[in-house]
Design an enzyme around this catalytic site. Structure first.
Site, PDB file in Angstrom:
ATOM      1  CG  ASP A  36      -2.150   0.938   1.172  1.00 15.99           C
ATOM      2  OD1 ASP A  36      -2.002   1.694   0.135  1.00 15.99           O
ATOM      3  OD2 ASP A  36      -2.825   1.085   1.954  1.00 15.99           O
ATOM      4  CG  ASP A  37      -0.367   4.696   0.098  1.00 17.70           C
ATOM      5  OD1 ASP A  37      -0.986   4.162  -0.778  1.00 17.70           O
ATOM      6  OD2 ASP A  37      -0.454   5.459   0.981  1.00 17.70           O
ATOM      7  CB  CYS A  76      -6.523   2.697  -1.326  1.00 15.69           C
ATOM      8  SG  CYS A  76      -5.016   2.936  -0.661  1.00 15.69           S
ATOM      9  NE  ARG A  80      -5.974  -1.250  -1.861  1.00 11.67           N
ATOM     10  CZ  ARG A  80      -4.918  -1.799  -1.110  1.00 11.67           C
ATOM     11  NH1 ARG A  80      -4.952  -3.020  -0.802  1.00 11.67           N
ATOM     12  NH2 ARG A  80      -3.599  -1.175  -1.042  1.00 11.67           N
ATOM     13  CE  LYS A 133      -6.047   0.309   2.163  1.00 11.21           C
ATOM     14  NZ  LYS A 133      -5.374   1.423   2.175  1.00 11.21           N
ATOM     15  CG  HIS A 135      -9.550   0.825   1.144  1.00  7.04           C
ATOM     16  ND1 HIS A 135      -8.785   1.920   0.977  1.00  7.04           N
ATOM     17  CD2 HIS A 135     -10.969   1.409   1.762  1.00  7.04           C
ATOM     18  CE1 HIS A 135      -9.116   2.692   1.297  1.00  7.04           C
ATOM     19  NE2 HIS A 135     -10.681   2.646   1.617  1.00  7.04           N
ATOM     20  CB  SER A 158      -6.931   3.522   4.732  1.00  2.63           C
ATOM     21  OG  SER A 158      -6.877   3.515   3.431  1.00  2.63           O
ATOM     22  CG  HIS A 236      -1.816   3.927   3.902  1.00  2.00           C
ATOM     23  ND1 HIS A 236      -2.273   4.583   4.926  1.00  2.00           N
ATOM     24  CD2 HIS A 236      -2.683   4.381   2.734  1.00  2.00           C
ATOM     25  CE1 HIS A 236      -3.336   5.417   4.491  1.00  2.00           C
ATOM     26  NE2 HIS A 236      -3.678   5.171   3.266  1.00  2.00           N
ATOM     27  CG  ASP A 288      -2.447   0.721  -2.998  1.00  2.00           C
ATOM     28  OD1 ASP A 288      -1.116   1.199  -2.946  1.00  2.00           O
ATOM     29  OD2 ASP A 288      -3.391   1.077  -2.501  1.00  2.00           O
ATOM     30  CG  ASN A 289      -1.676   4.100  -4.303  1.00  2.00           C
ATOM     31  OD1 ASN A 289      -2.616   3.794  -3.978  1.00  2.00           O
ATOM     32  ND2 ASN A 289      -0.814   4.773  -3.513  1.00  2.00           N
ATOM     33  CE  LYS A 309      -2.954   7.394  -1.203  1.00  2.00           C
ATOM     34  NZ  LYS A 309      -3.009   6.789  -0.070  1.00  2.00           N
TER      35      LYS A 309
HETATM   36 MG    MG Z   1      -2.502   2.926  -1.475  1.00  2.00          MG
END
Ligand code: MG
Length: 474
Positions: A36-37, A76, A80, A133, A135, A158, A236, A288-289, A309
């Site tokens: 995540d991130d 996010c 996903r 996660k 989301h 998150s 994240h 994811d980003n 992001k």
């Molecule tokens: Mg993210």
């Protein structure tokens, strides 16, 4: 000398075990490890000089490093949705001008009629688990167990959501690379299937506990085909790490967190090696980003890419991606285009089943490129965010027609005309060349228009609806 009885039994059993595993040769196991991130520049194999990632380095050496691989969206929830459904998130209502992602007071989730990778692989009797996660909606009818996964263990949205009243503003601490928050300040639930088992979740051990669950799932399913979706809550913000890793990285807390994820990858790959599953398992590592730059030293790096992001510059969506499957995939660097949107189509192809045919799909089957039998069939990618089409890539060219100044995601100057970049000659989107290439601008503008028309029948947005009378627990 004749073998003793127990040894003979072991010998008798061996062919059975071997048979059970090789019988699944047409149904490879799939593991998706999704951070995540995590930024493009956060791994040693993608150029990071200070964060130590030996397990990922080895994974990249034994596997395929994809240098031009895109997440479905720069935030996010839609990212996903795109990965799991093989569709641009606009199609399933997962990107919206109203809200970027789901929140604890959100009423909806990924619509039940959407078909996920887990559901596609269920057609071939895969065991499926989501760890980490989610989301895509935290109400029971939207959780992984309603979308093709046999089980779920994780934080459903998150890890910074539901900050309790009066807790310090995390952002103010992020000038300090070692600033460490209190996990009890974030009232996020840890769920097992549809049940909350811990709240607030102890995030100090979250990466470790996700890893244990992942290893247990692989061990339990070593004799049948399986799909594991391991979506880390880290890196994240707020950043948390177990005591074994805290204070260890040159890069500060962010580096500690990445080094624990690297350890986790090592645990997963070592489990596959120990169980002799490397011949028939494909592991994908991605993000994811891009990095959340507004959080300063607590955000990652997009390396040579512009922005991070929340933006549709390369730093927002080009993510460090490794495919690993030593028994099937030749090692090397792949410079062809790919996207998380392609995983559904690719896994369907590799497992001998088919992607949904009753709806518009956006993925490509990457298996020829993965198996070393050809090049990636993807030549085009559309960049959406917040329900808005921002840019298109075709071959090496990318045209931006919208670029909002992102709040929270690091400043970018607003545009006054469409901007054209040649991503192979100018990976950093630093030199705008629309004036000298009007024919390319015209071609890409036509592609954007065609895609806008093609997505006009998308589901309505699902992110804006809120639960009536919602109250945070504390
Ligand atoms: Mg993210």
């Amino acid at each position: 000398m004749a073998p003793t009885l127990p040894a003979a039994l072991v010998l008798l059993c061996l062919p059975l075990v071997a048979f059970a595993k090789s019988d699944n040769a047409d149904r490879p196991n799939f593991v998706v490890i999704f951070c995540d991130d995590l930024g493009y520049g956060d791994l040693r194999s993608f150029g990071n000089p200070t964060i130590k990632t030996p397990h990922l380095d080895r994974m990249a050496e034994e596997g395929q490093k994809w240098t031009q691989f895109y997440s479905a969206d720069p935030v996010c929830t839609p990212s996903r949705a795109g990965l799991l459904t093989g569709r641009y998130p606009i199609r399933n209502g997962m990107t919206s001008a109203k809200r970027g992602v789901f929140f604890p007071d959100s009423a909806l989730g990924l619509p039940g009629e959407e078909i996920t990778i887990a559901e596609v692989l269920k057609q071939r009797d895969y065991a499926t688990a989501a760890v980490g996660k989610w989301h895509l909606g935290h109400h029971p009818q939207f959780l992984p167990t309603a979308q093709g996964f046999d089980s779920y263990y994780g934080i459903p949205y998150s890890n910074d959501m539901a900050r309790i009243k009066g807790a310090p503003n995390y952002r103010l601490g992020t000038d300090d690379p070692d600033y460490y928050a209190d996990t009890n300040d974030f009232d996020v639930p840890l769920m097992e299937n549809e049940r909350i088992i811990e709240q607030p979740a102890d995030q100090n051990t979250i990466t470790k506990r996700y890893t244990e669950r992942a290893v247990e799932f692989i061990e339990a399913n070593q004799n049948n085909p399986f799909f594991l979706y391991l979506a880390h809550s880290m890196p994240h913000i707020p950043l948390f790490v177990s005591t074994d890793f805290r204070g260890k990285s040159q890069r500060g807390l962010y580096g500690d967190v990445i080094e624990e994820i690297d350890w986790s990858v090592g645990q997963v790959l070592d489990t596959l090696r120990r169980l002799d599953l490397t011949k028939n398992t494909i592991v994908v590592f991605s993000s994811d980003n891009g990095p959340w730059l507004a959080f300063k030293t607590h955000g990652g790096s997009s390396g040579p890419l512009r922005a991070g992001k929340g933006t549709t510059f390369e730093g927002g969506q080009r993510v460090p991606t490794i495919f690993w499957g030593p028994g099937r995939l030749p090692a090397g660097v792949v410079d062809g285009l790919g996207s998380t949107i392609d995983l559904l189509e690719t896994f369907a192809s590799l497992s001998g089943t088919s992607a949904p045919t009753d709806r518009k799909m956006d993925g490509h089957d990457l298996s020829p490129a993965l198996l070393g039998k050809g090049t990636s069939p993807r030549n085009e990618f559309f960049y959406w965010t917040k329900g808005e089409l921002h840019a298109v890539r075709s071959g090496p060219w990318k045209l931006h027609v919208v670029q909002r100044e992102p709040v929270n995601y690091g400043r970018e100057a607003p545009m006054d005309h469409p901007e054209l970049y040649h991503l192979e000659k100018d990976i950093s989107e630093a030199h705008e060349v629309s004036a000298t290439h009007p024919e390319i601008v015209a071609d890409l503008t036509r592609r954007l228009e065609a895609h806008r028309t093609d997505t006009a029948d998308s589901l309505p947005e699902q992110l804006g609806a809120r639960t009536p009378n919602f109250k945070y627990r504390r």
